[in-house]
Motif scaffolding. Structure first.
Motif, PDB file in Angstrom:
ATOM      1  N   TRP A   2     -25.359  17.431  17.072  1.00 46.59           N
ATOM      2  CA  TRP A   2     -24.465  17.017  15.926  1.00 46.59           C
ATOM      3  C   TRP A   2     -23.033  17.113  16.219  1.00 46.59           C
ATOM      4  O   TRP A   2     -22.232  16.234  15.752  1.00 46.59           O
ATOM      5  N   THR A   3     -22.473  18.185  16.833  1.00 47.98           N
ATOM      6  CA  THR A   3     -21.214  18.349  17.242  1.00 47.98           C
ATOM      7  C   THR A   3     -20.822  17.104  18.322  1.00 47.98           C
ATOM      8  O   THR A   3     -19.559  16.840  17.922  1.00 47.98           O
ATOM      9  N   VAL A  60     -20.298  13.862  16.263  1.00 44.86           N
ATOM     10  CA  VAL A  60     -19.019  14.110  15.403  1.00 44.86           C
ATOM     11  C   VAL A  60     -17.821  13.783  16.444  1.00 44.86           C
ATOM     12  O   VAL A  60     -16.858  13.068  16.269  1.00 44.86           O
ATOM     13  N   SER A 106     -14.813  19.803  15.446  1.00 42.18           N
ATOM     14  CA  SER A 106     -15.975  18.672  15.567  1.00 42.18           C
ATOM     15  C   SER A 106     -17.072  19.769  14.808  1.00 42.18           C
ATOM     16  O   SER A 106     -18.050  18.825  13.987  1.00 42.18           O
ATOM     17  N   ALA A 148     -18.879  18.529  11.420  1.00 37.08           N
ATOM     18  CA  ALA A 148     -20.278  18.146  11.287  1.00 37.08           C
ATOM     19  C   ALA A 148     -20.936  18.667   9.984  1.00 37.08           C
ATOM     20  O   ALA A 148     -21.720  18.162   9.391  1.00 37.08           O
ATOM     21  N   LEU A 191     -22.005  15.566   7.758  1.00 37.19           N
ATOM     22  CA  LEU A 191     -23.389  15.324   7.607  1.00 37.19           C
ATOM     23  C   LEU A 191     -24.072  15.544   6.464  1.00 37.19           C
ATOM     24  O   LEU A 191     -24.828  15.001   5.938  1.00 37.19           O
ATOM     25  N   LEU A 202     -25.559  24.842  10.502  1.00 43.22           N
ATOM     26  CA  LEU A 202     -25.005  23.687   9.765  1.00 43.22           C
ATOM     27  C   LEU A 202     -26.234  23.384   8.697  1.00 43.22           C
ATOM     28  O   LEU A 202     -26.987  24.196   8.433  1.00 43.22           O
TER      29      LEU A 202
END
Length: 201
Positions: A29-30, A33, A153, A157, A161, A195
């Motif tokens: 995810w990071t 982004v 980032s 994220a 997201l 997250l």
């Protein structure tokens, strides 16, 4: 030898059998982004942008011709970028594709796959295995004073997201699922890299 074929001209098969192989991966995810911020957005970053890809995304997702995108200096939103990745199943450019593809698994094999946020504790084990010079550190690892989970980032994220349609997030997860499996943790639920909660497996 699979990723560096010419190395076989220098090292014997026995050397390869005894070699210790490792790699460091970013949280998917990071990385997703970061790729957007660094390559596609209008944010001023230290990386080299991929303006041609950004133009393509805007043109494709908004139905605008290339010249208009360039003249009006239009940049894709994160939501457009995410939708574009889903539309093309993540098969777009090495900067945005799953890290799994770059690793050449299963042809190439690794003794250790280290999540970037663990390069501190796990990095010591790697360094002991390869026997480096004093004061060596894992290439690409963050400074000890900077926690990867608090990098911009990573924070973006969590925010960006959570603003996407759940169906898009689910499809993005499917694209990067193998990367999460390689890192030995599942999607949003990893306790050391929290997250927004996601129920996919």
């Amino acid at each position: 030898p699979f990723r560096i074929p010419k190395a076989k001209l220098t090292y014997s098969d026995d050397a390869f059998r005894k070699a210790f192989s490792f790699t460091v991966l970013r949280n998917p995810w990071t990385r997703m982004v970061s790729g957007y911020r660094d390559k596609l957005s209008d944010e001023d970053t230290q990386g080299a942008d991929k303006r041609s890809i950004g133009v393509k995304i805007v043109s494709e997702m908004r139905g605008v011709d290339f010249n208009t995108v360039r003249i009006q200096q239009l940049y894709p939103t994160f939501a457009e970028y995410a939708g574009w990745l889903v539309k093309h199943s993540g098969k777009v450019n090495v900067h945005f594709e799953p890290q799994y593809n770059t690793l050449c698994v299963p042809q190439a094999r690794y003794d250790m796959i280290v999540p970037l946020e663990y390069t501190g504790p796990m990095g010591q084990e790697v360094l002991e295995r390869i026997g480096p010079a004093n004061n060596a550190h894992l290439l690409g690892s963050y400074d000890k004073s900077s926690d990867p989970r608090l990098q911009k980032s990573a924070l973006y994220a969590k925010e960006w997201l959570s603003e996407l349609d759940e169906d898009i997030v689910e499809k993005l997860y499917v694209i990067y699922k193998t990367d999460f499996q390689l890192l030995n943790y599942s999607n949003f639920t990893h306790p050391d890299f929290p997250l927004p909660l996601h129920e996919g497996s």
